[in-house]
Every structure is written in structure tokens, then in C-alpha cells.
Design a protein around this motif. Sequence first.
Motif, PDB file in Angstrom:
ATOM      1  N   PHE A 176       0.818  -1.214   0.000  1.00  7.26           N
ATOM      2  CA  PHE A 176       0.000   0.000   0.000  1.00  7.26           C
ATOM      3  C   PHE A 176       0.853   1.265   0.000  1.00  7.26           C
ATOM      4  O   PHE A 176       0.397   2.322  -0.444  1.00  7.26           O
ATOM      5  CB  PHE A 176      -0.953  -0.016   1.192  1.00  7.26           C
ATOM      6  CG  PHE A 176      -2.124  -0.938   0.997  1.00  7.26           C
ATOM      7  CD1 PHE A 176      -3.001  -0.748  -0.053  1.00  7.26           C
ATOM      8  CD2 PHE A 176      -2.336  -2.008   1.855  1.00  7.26           C
ATOM      9  CE1 PHE A 176      -4.090  -1.604  -0.248  1.00  7.26           C
ATOM     10  CE2 PHE A 176      -3.412  -2.867   1.673  1.00  7.26           C
ATOM     11  CZ  PHE A 176      -4.292  -2.667   0.612  1.00  7.26           C
ATOM     12  N   THR A 177       2.076   1.173   0.469  1.00  4.84           N
ATOM     13  CA  THR A 177       2.990   2.318   0.365  1.00  4.84           C
ATOM     14  C   THR A 177       3.317   2.586  -1.096  1.00  4.84           C
ATOM     15  O   THR A 177       3.352   3.737  -1.553  1.00  4.84           O
ATOM     16  CB  THR A 177       4.290   2.050   1.146  1.00  4.84           C
ATOM     17  OG1 THR A 177       3.983   1.910   2.531  1.00  4.84           O
ATOM     18  CG2 THR A 177       5.279   3.200   0.971  1.00  4.84           C
ATOM     19  N   ALA A 178       3.547   1.505  -1.859  1.00  6.06           N
ATOM     20  CA  ALA A 178       3.885   1.641  -3.278  1.00  6.06           C
ATOM     21  C   ALA A 178       2.652   1.847  -4.153  1.00  6.06           C
ATOM     22  O   ALA A 178       2.748   2.423  -5.243  1.00  6.06           O
ATOM     23  CB  ALA A 178       4.643   0.386  -3.747  1.00  6.06           C
ATOM     24  N   ASN A 179       1.482   1.393  -3.679  1.00  2.07           N
ATOM     25  CA  ASN A 179       0.250   1.484  -4.461  1.00  2.07           C
ATOM     26  C   ASN A 179      -0.880   2.043  -3.593  1.00  2.07           C
ATOM     27  O   ASN A 179      -1.835   1.326  -3.241  1.00  2.07           O
ATOM     28  CB  ASN A 179      -0.150   0.100  -4.988  1.00  2.07           C
ATOM     29  CG  ASN A 179       0.971  -0.570  -5.756  1.00  2.07           C
ATOM     30  OD1 ASN A 179       1.181  -0.321  -6.931  1.00  2.07           O
ATOM     31  ND2 ASN A 179       1.711  -1.444  -5.071  1.00  2.07           N
ATOM     32  N   PRO A 180      -0.815   3.316  -3.219  1.00  2.00           N
ATOM     33  CA  PRO A 180      -1.778   3.900  -2.271  1.00  2.00           C
ATOM     34  C   PRO A 180      -3.227   3.864  -2.718  1.00  2.00           C
ATOM     35  O   PRO A 180      -4.132   3.877  -1.898  1.00  2.00           O
ATOM     36  CB  PRO A 180      -1.281   5.343  -2.113  1.00  2.00           C
ATOM     37  CG  PRO A 180      -0.461   5.603  -3.330  1.00  2.00           C
ATOM     38  CD  PRO A 180       0.184   4.302  -3.670  1.00  2.00           C
ATOM     39  N   GLY A 181      -3.489   3.776  -4.014  1.00  2.46           N
ATOM     40  CA  GLY A 181      -4.881   3.776  -4.482  1.00  2.46           C
ATOM     41  C   GLY A 181      -5.448   2.389  -4.699  1.00  2.46           C
ATOM     42  O   GLY A 181      -6.579   2.245  -5.154  1.00  2.46           O
ATOM     43  N   SER A 182      -4.676   1.357  -4.381  1.00  3.12           N
ATOM     44  CA  SER A 182      -5.108  -0.012  -4.653  1.00  3.12           C
ATOM     45  C   SER A 182      -6.112  -0.521  -3.621  1.00  3.12           C
ATOM     46  O   SER A 182      -6.198  -0.001  -2.511  1.00  3.12           O
ATOM     47  CB  SER A 182      -3.894  -0.946  -4.680  1.00  3.12           C
ATOM     48  OG  SER A 182      -3.011  -0.595  -5.727  1.00  3.12           O
ATOM     49  N   SER A 183      -6.853  -1.541  -4.013  1.00  2.00           N
ATOM     50  CA  SER A 183      -7.842  -2.141  -3.124  1.00  2.00           C
ATOM     51  C   SER A 183      -7.209  -3.288  -2.333  1.00  2.00           C
ATOM     52  O   SER A 183      -6.131  -3.780  -2.678  1.00  2.00           O
ATOM     53  CB  SER A 183      -9.015  -2.701  -3.929  1.00  2.00           C
ATOM     54  OG  SER A 183      -8.573  -3.794  -4.740  1.00  2.00           O
ATOM     55  N   ARG A 184      -7.903  -3.715  -1.303  1.00  2.00           N
ATOM     56  CA  ARG A 184      -7.407  -4.847  -0.520  1.00  2.00           C
ATOM     57  C   ARG A 184      -7.394  -6.124  -1.361  1.00  2.00           C
ATOM     58  O   ARG A 184      -6.521  -6.978  -1.204  1.00  2.00           O
ATOM     59  CB  ARG A 184      -8.264  -5.049   0.730  1.00  2.00           C
ATOM     60  CG  ARG A 184      -7.755  -6.181   1.602  1.00  2.00           C
ATOM     61  CD  ARG A 184      -8.408  -6.206   2.958  1.00  2.00           C
ATOM     62  NE  ARG A 184      -7.869  -7.282   3.776  1.00  2.00           N
ATOM     63  CZ  ARG A 184      -6.706  -7.250   4.402  1.00  2.00           C
ATOM     64  NH1 ARG A 184      -5.948  -6.173   4.321  1.00  2.00           N
ATOM     65  NH2 ARG A 184      -6.289  -8.275   5.116  1.00  2.00           N
TER      66      ARG A 184
END
Length: 203
Positions: free
Chosen positions: A164-172
Amino acid sequence: MAVAPEKRPKLSPKLDSKVFSAWYWEVKELAAFLREQGLPSSGLKADLTQRVSEFLQKGRVTERRAAPGAIGLRDSAIPGGLKLNTPVKNYNNDAITRTFFEKHLDGFRFNEYLRGFAKGIPEGQKLTYGDLVEGWKEAEKKRSQGKQEIGKQFEYNQFTRDFFTANPGSSRKEMMDAWRTIRNCAGPNTYKEFARLKKGPRG
């Protein structure tokens, strides 16, 4: 041509213990395997992992035993209080033990090294609280130098944070798909490794 990553083997009684140790396993997988072998399946993940590893090595499991005297009075409750030469018999992460370590260690915190002794002292080991002080220093030194390995029980948490640090807009769901991919491939279960596999070989 890209080489497909090695896939995770099936957890079976015939699996080599070294191969087992190289892969990530979920608690439910470890517990199910132990139940199938008629072995105790309760405890922390580290306990289950150790139990499976020992079974794969020896075909049997000898439960870890605490040192003599571990049942009964806590070390922290003995008359006179804890001292550097006090034998470790019934260790506990309580307030009195914390006060002892804070007296001898700067920046003290209960770390993984000390928490392990709360489960009992490995049979055959004779330790004093002075030994624990030195062991804590060594464990913290390795941690500060980045040499301390991330326990497999914490790899998922580390991967989640890094993803999530590298992909802040991603879903779980996207994170879980990525985790399942890297978990089922040989090599480190890290986001860095996932990103490398995702890019593929450079042409």
C-alpha cells in the motif's frame, strides 16, 4: 524466454523439512496438517511451524519442555528480587521484570528474543538474567543493522504495508491477489520481489 517461478509444494509428510522452511504457510494450513498427523494443533504460529518442522525431520514431535522449576513461583517474585546472577527458571514479561531490564539496558523494550523465554527455557540450557541482558543487546544490535530476519509470521504484515505504500490507491483485493502470487512462488515473500517478478526479465 522467461522462466516460470517455482511453485509452492504441497505440505505432506514426505516434504523435506528444509523445503518446508523455505516457504510461507498459513496457520490454518499448519494446524490442518498437524491434525492429519494426530498431533497437537493449538498454539502460536511459531509453535505450529516448529512442530511441523520437527515432524518432517524426525517423523515425531517432542513438545518443548520448560526447565525444572518453571511451574510455580515466577522468577520476578522470588525473595530479594532479580539480579544478574539469578537463574532463569520461570521467566515472565511482567512489570518487575521490565524494571530489572530498564535498570541494566538503555531504551529497553520486550523484544522477540525475550518473549521466546515466556514459553519456557529450552531443555539443557542454563541461563541467568545477566545472559538475557547480553542476549537482548545482541538481538537489538542485529535489528538496528537490519540483519534480523523478519519472522515468517510477520511477512504478510510487512508485505501489506509495503504494497500500500507503493500502491496507495489499490484495493485490498488487489493486495491479496499480489500476496497470493508471491506466497506461492519460491524466493522472499516481499513486495520488492513481487515487483521484480511483475516486471519480468529485462530484454
